[in-house]
Design an enzyme around this catalytic site. Structure first.
Site, PDB file in Angstrom:
ATOM      1  N   ASP A   1      -7.581   3.057  -2.691  1.00  7.43           N
ATOM      2  CA  ASP A   1      -8.263   3.125  -1.399  1.00  7.43           C
ATOM      3  C   ASP A   1      -8.460   4.588  -1.028  1.00  7.43           C
ATOM      4  O   ASP A   1      -7.498   5.353  -0.937  1.00  7.43           O
ATOM      5  CB  ASP A   1      -7.407   2.421  -0.335  1.00  7.43           C
ATOM      6  CG  ASP A   1      -8.076   2.374   1.034  1.00  7.43           C
ATOM      7  OD1 ASP A   1      -9.220   2.853   1.162  1.00  7.43           O
ATOM      8  OD2 ASP A   1      -7.444   1.848   1.974  1.00  7.43           O
TER       9      ASP A   1
ATOM     10  N   GLU B   1     -11.558   0.778  -2.957  1.00 11.58           N
ATOM     11  CA  GLU B   1     -11.786   0.496  -1.534  1.00 11.58           C
ATOM     12  C   GLU B   1     -12.354   1.723  -0.818  1.00 11.58           C
ATOM     13  O   GLU B   1     -11.813   2.821  -0.940  1.00 11.58           O
ATOM     14  CB  GLU B   1     -10.439   0.073  -0.919  1.00 11.58           C
ATOM     15  CG  GLU B   1     -10.492  -0.340   0.546  1.00 11.58           C
ATOM     16  CD  GLU B   1      -9.127  -0.880   1.029  1.00 11.58           C
ATOM     17  OE1 GLU B   1      -8.324  -1.357   0.178  1.00 11.58           O
ATOM     18  OE2 GLU B   1      -8.859  -0.800   2.233  1.00 11.58           O
TER      19      GLU B   1
ATOM     20  N   GLY C   1      -4.084  -4.377   6.311  1.00  8.59           N
ATOM     21  CA  GLY C   1      -3.093  -4.106   7.347  1.00  8.59           C
ATOM     22  C   GLY C   1      -3.312  -2.749   7.983  1.00  8.59           C
ATOM     23  O   GLY C   1      -3.987  -1.882   7.423  1.00  8.59           O
TER      24      GLY C   1
ATOM     25  N   ASN D   1     -10.238   5.664   1.808  1.00 11.24           N
ATOM     26  CA  ASN D   1     -10.466   5.898   3.243  1.00 11.24           C
ATOM     27  C   ASN D   1     -11.585   6.915   3.477  1.00 11.24           C
ATOM     28  O   ASN D   1     -11.417   7.883   4.227  1.00 11.24           O
ATOM     29  CB  ASN D   1      -9.180   6.328   3.955  1.00 11.24           C
ATOM     30  CG  ASN D   1      -8.191   5.191   4.087  1.00 11.24           C
ATOM     31  OD1 ASN D   1      -7.170   5.170   3.415  1.00 11.24           O
ATOM     32  ND2 ASN D   1      -8.499   4.225   4.924  1.00 11.24           N
TER      33      ASN D   1
ATOM     34  N   LYS E   1      -1.347  -0.959  -4.177  1.00 10.48           N
ATOM     35  CA  LYS E   1      -2.558  -0.219  -3.760  1.00 10.48           C
ATOM     36  C   LYS E   1      -2.161   1.232  -3.562  1.00 10.48           C
ATOM     37  O   LYS E   1      -1.180   1.524  -2.865  1.00 10.48           O
ATOM     38  CB  LYS E   1      -3.106  -0.821  -2.475  1.00 10.48           C
ATOM     39  CG  LYS E   1      -4.173   0.029  -1.791  1.00 10.48           C
ATOM     40  CD  LYS E   1      -4.891  -0.777  -0.714  1.00 10.48           C
ATOM     41  CE  LYS E   1      -4.974  -0.021   0.595  1.00 10.48           C
ATOM     42  NZ  LYS E   1      -5.701  -0.765   1.640  1.00 10.48           N
ATOM     43  N   LEU E   2      -2.913   2.121  -4.199  1.00 10.22           N
ATOM     44  CA  LEU E   2      -2.632   3.547  -4.062  1.00 10.22           C
ATOM     45  C   LEU E   2      -3.718   4.206  -3.237  1.00 10.22           C
ATOM     46  O   LEU E   2      -4.910   3.910  -3.406  1.00 10.22           O
ATOM     47  CB  LEU E   2      -2.584   4.217  -5.443  1.00 10.22           C
ATOM     48  CG  LEU E   2      -1.507   3.720  -6.403  1.00 10.22           C
ATOM     49  CD1 LEU E   2      -1.595   4.496  -7.721  1.00 10.22           C
ATOM     50  CD2 LEU E   2      -0.115   3.854  -5.787  1.00 10.22           C
TER      51      LEU E   2
ATOM     52  N   SER F   1       0.854  -1.182   0.000  1.00  7.49           N
ATOM     53  CA  SER F   1       0.000   0.000   0.000  1.00  7.49           C
ATOM     54  C   SER F   1       0.894   1.238   0.000  1.00  7.49           C
ATOM     55  O   SER F   1       1.763   1.372   0.850  1.00  7.49           O
ATOM     56  CB  SER F   1      -0.888  -0.035   1.252  1.00  7.49           C
ATOM     57  OG  SER F   1      -1.651   1.135   1.351  1.00  7.49           O
TER      58      SER F   1
HETATM   59  O1  SMG Z   1      -0.301  -2.328   6.901  1.00  7.81           O
HETATM   60  O2  SMG Z   1       0.433  -2.254   4.856  1.00  7.81           O
HETATM   61  C1  SMG Z   1      -0.257  -1.818   5.776  1.00  7.81           C
HETATM   62  C2  SMG Z   1      -1.088  -0.580   5.527  1.00  7.81           C
HETATM   63  C3  SMG Z   1      -2.209  -0.854   4.618  1.00  7.81           C
HETATM   64  O3  SMG Z   1      -3.214   1.002   3.554  1.00  7.81           O
HETATM   65  C4  SMG Z   1      -3.181   0.305   4.520  1.00  7.81           C
HETATM   66  N1  SMG Z   1      -4.015   0.465   5.550  1.00  7.81           N
HETATM   67  O4  SMG Z   1      -7.286   1.804   5.010  1.00  7.81           O
HETATM   68  O5  SMG Z   1      -6.416  -0.024   4.350  1.00  7.81           O
HETATM   69  C5  SMG Z   1      -6.306   1.051   4.948  1.00  7.81           C
HETATM   70  C6  SMG Z   1      -5.012   1.504   5.594  1.00  7.81           C
HETATM   71  C7  SMG Z   1      -5.253   1.886   7.007  1.00  7.81           C
HETATM   72  C8  SMG Z   1      -4.041   2.282   7.778  1.00  7.81           C
HETATM   73  S1  SMG Z   1      -3.660   3.915   7.586  1.00  7.81           S
HETATM   74  C9  SMG Z   1      -2.649   4.347   8.905  1.00  7.81           C
HETATM   75 MG    MG Z   2      -8.510   0.680   3.607  1.00  6.86          MG
END
Ligand code: SMG
Ligand code: MG
Length: 372
Positions: free
Chosen positions: A189, A214, A291, A191, A162-163, A136
């Site tokens: 993603d 996502e 993650g 968020n 993943k961007l 990510s």
């Molecule tokens: O653990 O590789 C990892 C991070 C993966 O992008 C990631 N997580 O929304 O999926 C998500 C984000 C949440 C964590 S942001 C601090």
């Molecule tokens: Mg996410």
């Protein structure tokens, strides 16, 4: 079994590089590690994945500490016969606070797997000897910087990219990424950074042959996700919205979800996580493990879950070196040719490296069973 002692370790660990999402920048992680020890001396480990502030969800590492300290630890220590089968129920009087619960619940599962001399992966029905590793990548300072980071991650072997996106860092960025990397398995993603009024922008994402989009909308906007899903070819993946099996069932019924990103911390651990897994696989949803920038301890739990047979996409599980200058476990998590090996040792399969942990340790607490 009876848990004799529970220890909490509060560590602060600087990330190898800051990670920017639509909700902010993370440069350093405050992590609470949970160690449960049973009467015979065997131990199990879990990790609180809540953030520094209530931005990904309402929990923070400090709310998790409060709830663990005031309620959850006592519930578990007072139970005469705790096991993986009842630990979730023992904590169920506490509403929400899944990340606090998960740290303790997953430590108990780790402990029970170790007592059974089984790797956690096999203990929960995992079948893979190695798991698919994706990476990510946060929002960068410029598109050329992002293109460089993508190149480095591909050279390192990651199977998919993943961007993170947000309004203003989406369509133009993706068209430049696709020009440079036309065939790379790619997903995005948000968020929860978009609203239904951004529909026109979101529909353009169909041009980029993405594996999935996502969490475009707020966690509780299942209706918005359902509307978008009917119009967008790119599959909708839900992360923040799926806080329980019930939430997933509702999202599925509404047509708001095609792929599930399971983070055990978000759903309270293995009990609910495995129920979500079974439902997702039964109804034919895509499924993978997400993650939360975990240390090597939390990552061990993610690897175990990613070894389940129904996982159908690469996971947000990268090597220790992607996150930390120095991870706190041995052996470290290593990615080779896009895969991470599932350990054969019992439990999560890694041990805490105390020397490293002590470098980052800010505080520790211990709780013992009350004897009458
Ligand atoms: O653990 O590789 C990892 C991070 C993966 O992008 C990631 N997580 O929304 O999926 C998500 C984000 C949440 C964590 S942001 C601090
Ligand atoms: Mg996410």
């Amino acid at each position: 079994m009876e848990i004799e002692k529970i220890e909490l370790y509060g560590v602060q660990m600087p990330l190898a590089r800051p990670f920017r999402t639509s909700f902010g920048v993370t440069s350093s992680r405050h992590v609470i590690l949970v160690r449960v020890i049973e009467r015979g001396g065997e131990e199990g480990w879990g990790e609180v994945v809540a953030g520094e502030g209530p931005w990904y969800s309402y929990e923070t590492y400090e709310t998790a500490l409060y709830v663990l300290d005031k309620f959850l630890i006592k519930n578990v220590l007072d139970c005469e016969d705790i096991s993986k089968n009842n630990v979730w129920a023992v904590m169920s009087r506490v509403k929400g606070h899944n990340m606090a619960k998960a740290a303790l619940e997953m430590a108990v599962w780790d402990l029970e797997a170790r007592l059974a001399s089984q790797p956690l992966s096999r203990f929960i029905g995992g079948v893979r000897s190695r798991i698919e590793s994706g990476v990510s990548i946060g929002i960068a300072g410029s598109v050329s910087e992002l293109l460089k980071i993508i190149g480095t991650r591909l050279d390192e072997g990651y199977l998919r990219i993943k961007l993170k996106i947000e309004p203003g860092w989406d369509v133009d960025v993706l068209s430049r990424v696709r020009r440079e990397y036309p065939d790379v398995p790619l997903q995005v993603d948000a968020n929860a950074a978009y609203r239904l009024r951004d529909l026109k922008t979101l529909l353009k994402l169909d041009e980029f042959d993405l594996l999935m989009l996502e969490q475009p909308f707020e966690h509780d906007d299942l209706n918005g996700h359902a509307i978008l899903s009917r119009k967008l070819r790119t599959p909708i993946c839900l992360d923040e919205s799926i806080t329980s099996l019930n939430a997933l069932k509702t999202a599925y019924k509404l047509g708001a979800v095609e792929v599930v990103n399971l983070k055990p911390g978000r759903v309270g651990g293995y009990t609910e996580g495995l129920a979500i897994y079974r439902f997702a696989v039964d109804v034919g949803l895509g499924f993978w493990i997400g993650g939360m920038l975990e240390t090597g301890i939390g990552r061990g739990h993610l690897v175990a879950l990613a070894s389940l047979p129904g996982v159908s996409y690469p996971n947000d599980i990268s090597a220790s070196s992607r996150y930390w200058k120095e991870d706190i476990v041995e052996p470290l998590w290593v990615q080779r040719n896009g895969y991470i090996d599932v350990p054969n040792k019992s439990g999560i399969g890694v041990e805490v490296k105390w020397g490293a942990l002590k470098k980052y340790l800010e505080w520790q607490r211990e709780y013992r069973k009350a004897r009458t």
